[in-house]
Design a protein around this motif. Structure first.
Motif, PDB file in Angstrom:
ATOM      1  N   ALA A   1       0.965  -1.259  -0.010  1.00 32.45           N
ATOM      2  CA  ALA A   1      -0.015   0.114  -0.096  1.00 32.45           C
ATOM      3  C   ALA A   1       0.895   1.329   0.072  1.00 32.45           C
ATOM      4  N   VAL A   2       0.247   2.426  -0.156  1.00 36.49           N
ATOM      5  CA  VAL A   2       0.932   3.609   0.048  1.00 36.49           C
ATOM      6  C   VAL A   2       0.853   3.903   1.568  1.00 36.49           C
ATOM      7  N   TYR A   3       1.741   4.253   2.247  1.00 37.51           N
ATOM      8  CA  TYR A   3       1.577   4.627   3.691  1.00 37.51           C
ATOM      9  C   TYR A   3       1.678   5.873   4.017  1.00 37.51           C
ATOM     10  N   TYR A   4       0.897   6.583   4.843  1.00 42.50           N
ATOM     11  CA  TYR A   4       0.705   8.005   5.134  1.00 42.50           C
ATOM     12  C   TYR A   4       1.188   8.223   6.546  1.00 42.50           C
ATOM     13  N   CYS A   5       1.635   9.242   6.760  1.00 42.87           N
ATOM     14  CA  CYS A   5       1.915   9.729   8.301  1.00 42.87           C
ATOM     15  C   CYS A   5       0.863  10.618   8.254  1.00 42.87           C
ATOM     16  N   ALA A   6       0.363  11.018   9.556  1.00 44.16           N
ATOM     17  CA  ALA A   6      -0.738  11.915  10.113  1.00 44.16           C
ATOM     18  C   ALA A   6      -0.486  12.553  11.345  1.00 44.16           C
ATOM     19  N   ALA A   7      -0.985  13.740  11.499  1.00 40.58           N
ATOM     20  CA  ALA A   7      -0.711  14.303  13.045  1.00 40.58           C
ATOM     21  C   ALA A   7      -2.214  14.832  13.322  1.00 40.58           C
ATOM     22  N   CYS A   8      -2.646  14.682  14.613  1.00 43.19           N
ATOM     23  CA  CYS A   8      -3.719  14.776  15.228  1.00 43.19           C
ATOM     24  C   CYS A   8      -3.578  16.020  16.318  1.00 43.19           C
ATOM     25  N   GLN A   9      -4.061  17.037  16.203  1.00 42.55           N
ATOM     26  CA  GLN A   9      -3.949  17.902  17.409  1.00 42.55           C
ATOM     27  C   GLN A   9      -5.242  18.209  18.361  1.00 42.55           C
ATOM     28  N   ALA A  10      -6.244  17.313  18.088  1.00 43.00           N
ATOM     29  CA  ALA A  10      -7.299  17.398  19.251  1.00 43.00           C
ATOM     30  C   ALA A  10      -6.931  16.654  20.424  1.00 43.00           C
ATOM     31  N   THR A  11      -7.465  16.897  21.361  1.00 42.83           N
ATOM     32  CA  THR A  11      -6.999  16.457  22.532  1.00 42.83           C
ATOM     33  C   THR A  11      -8.000  15.318  22.859  1.00 42.83           C
ATOM     34  N   ILE A  12      -8.991  14.995  22.327  1.00 45.38           N
ATOM     35  CA  ILE A  12      -9.879  14.094  22.496  1.00 45.38           C
ATOM     36  C   ILE A  12     -10.251  13.442  21.000  1.00 45.38           C
ATOM     37  N   TRP A  13      -9.834  12.324  20.772  1.00 47.23           N
ATOM     38  CA  TRP A  13      -9.510  11.557  19.326  1.00 47.23           C
ATOM     39  C   TRP A  13      -9.589  10.221  19.371  1.00 47.23           C
ATOM     40  N   ASP A  14      -9.842   9.711  18.158  1.00 45.17           N
ATOM     41  CA  ASP A  14      -9.648   8.247  18.043  1.00 45.17           C
ATOM     42  C   ASP A  14      -8.925   7.991  16.915  1.00 45.17           C
ATOM     43  N   THR A  15      -8.896   6.701  16.395  1.00 45.81           N
ATOM     44  CA  THR A  15      -8.102   6.476  15.356  1.00 45.81           C
ATOM     45  C   THR A  15      -8.640   6.521  13.754  1.00 45.81           C
ATOM     46  N   ARG A  16      -9.823   7.206  13.912  1.00 47.26           N
ATOM     47  CA  ARG A  16     -10.414   7.480  12.450  1.00 47.26           C
ATOM     48  C   ARG A  16      -9.748   8.736  11.806  1.00 47.26           C
ATOM     49  N   ALA A  17      -9.561   8.462  10.424  1.00 43.99           N
ATOM     50  CA  ALA A  17      -8.997   9.560   9.801  1.00 43.99           C
ATOM     51  C   ALA A  17      -9.381  10.974   9.871  1.00 43.99           C
ATOM     52  N   ALA A  18     -10.539  11.146  10.207  1.00 42.96           N
ATOM     53  CA  ALA A  18     -11.112  12.319  10.259  1.00 42.96           C
ATOM     54  C   ALA A  18     -10.476  13.306  11.290  1.00 42.96           C
ATOM     55  N   PHE A  19     -10.067  12.527  12.260  1.00 41.52           N
ATOM     56  CA  PHE A  19      -9.499  13.269  13.699  1.00 41.52           C
ATOM     57  C   PHE A  19      -7.969  13.866  13.212  1.00 41.52           C
ATOM     58  N   PHE A  20      -7.346  13.382  12.118  1.00 43.22           N
ATOM     59  CA  PHE A  20      -6.168  13.803  11.935  1.00 43.22           C
ATOM     60  C   PHE A  20      -6.233  15.023  10.846  1.00 43.22           C
ATOM     61  N   ASP A  21      -5.386  16.004  11.266  1.00 43.22           N
ATOM     62  CA  ASP A  21      -5.568  17.483  10.610  1.00 43.22           C
ATOM     63  C   ASP A  21      -4.429  17.376   9.709  1.00 43.22           C
ATOM     64  N   TYR A  22      -3.189  16.737   9.674  1.00 40.82           N
ATOM     65  CA  TYR A  22      -2.407  17.121   8.742  1.00 40.82           C
ATOM     66  C   TYR A  22      -1.574  15.693   8.125  1.00 40.82           C
ATOM     67  N   TRP A  23      -1.364  15.707   6.906  1.00 41.77           N
ATOM     68  CA  TRP A  23      -1.061  14.285   6.482  1.00 41.77           C
ATOM     69  C   TRP A  23       0.327  14.560   5.499  1.00 41.77           C
ATOM     70  N   GLY A  24       0.910  13.430   5.347  1.00 43.77           N
ATOM     71  CA  GLY A  24       2.384  13.563   4.651  1.00 43.77           C
ATOM     72  C   GLY A  24       1.758  13.343   3.331  1.00 43.77           C
ATOM     73  N   GLN A  25       2.713  12.865   2.199  1.00 46.33           N
ATOM     74  CA  GLN A  25       2.343  12.678   0.896  1.00 46.33           C
ATOM     75  C   GLN A  25       2.437  11.197   0.668  1.00 46.33           C
ATOM     76  N   GLY A  26       2.946  10.588   1.555  1.00 45.66           N
ATOM     77  CA  GLY A  26       2.928   9.227   1.498  1.00 45.66           C
ATOM     78  C   GLY A  26       4.031   8.216   0.701  1.00 45.66           C
ATOM     79  N   THR A  27       4.323   7.259   1.336  1.00 47.89           N
ATOM     80  CA  THR A  27       5.513   6.476   0.552  1.00 47.89           C
ATOM     81  C   THR A  27       5.129   5.128   0.212  1.00 47.89           C
ATOM     82  N   GLN A  28       5.617   4.401  -0.773  1.00 49.46           N
ATOM     83  CA  GLN A  28       5.039   3.083  -1.160  1.00 49.46           C
ATOM     84  C   GLN A  28       5.771   1.936  -0.614  1.00 49.46           C
TER      85      GLN A  28
END
Length: 123
Positions: free
Chosen positions: A91-118
């Protein structure tokens, strides 16, 4: 604004290992929960692993015991050590950062994303 840059992807045979890195800049790294997601061709993006500000780790069931997420706040970097790789990990693997103090593992909680690496795992 946080910038994320992934590295470490590549082609590996089944059973092999890779370590992905994600370097962050533009923010206070220790203030973010960090995650790894992946997207295979024709499939939706899925959660792989996450690590909280305090170091608590979360994994999707399919990678438990094989993948390890870690972070180095001094280097503003999060890692994903992947062992015993399988073709279905391709797959393409993406790194993501979440700034919320209450969060879970759904992608919608992550605010910033990298470009991905294969990551490609051959059988």
């Amino acid at each position: 604004q946080v910038q994320l840059v992934e590295s470490g992807g590549g082609l590996v045979q089944a059973g092999g290992s890779l370590r992905l890195s994600c370097a962050a800049s533009g923010g206070t790294f220790s203030n973010y929960a960090m995650g790894w997601f992946r997207q295979a061709p024709g499939k939706e993006r899925e959660f792989v692993a996450a690590i909280s500000r305090g170091g608590t780790r979360y994994y999707v069931d399919s990678v438990k015991g094989r993948f390890t997420i870690s972070r180095d706040n001094a280097k503003n970097t999060v890692y994903l050590q992947m062992n015993s790789l399988k073709p279905e990990d391709t797959a393409v693997y993406y790194c993501a950062a979440c700034q919320a103090t209450i969060w879970d593992t759904r992608a919608a909680f992550f605010d910033y994303w990298g470009q991905g690496t294969q990551v490609t795992v051959s059988s």
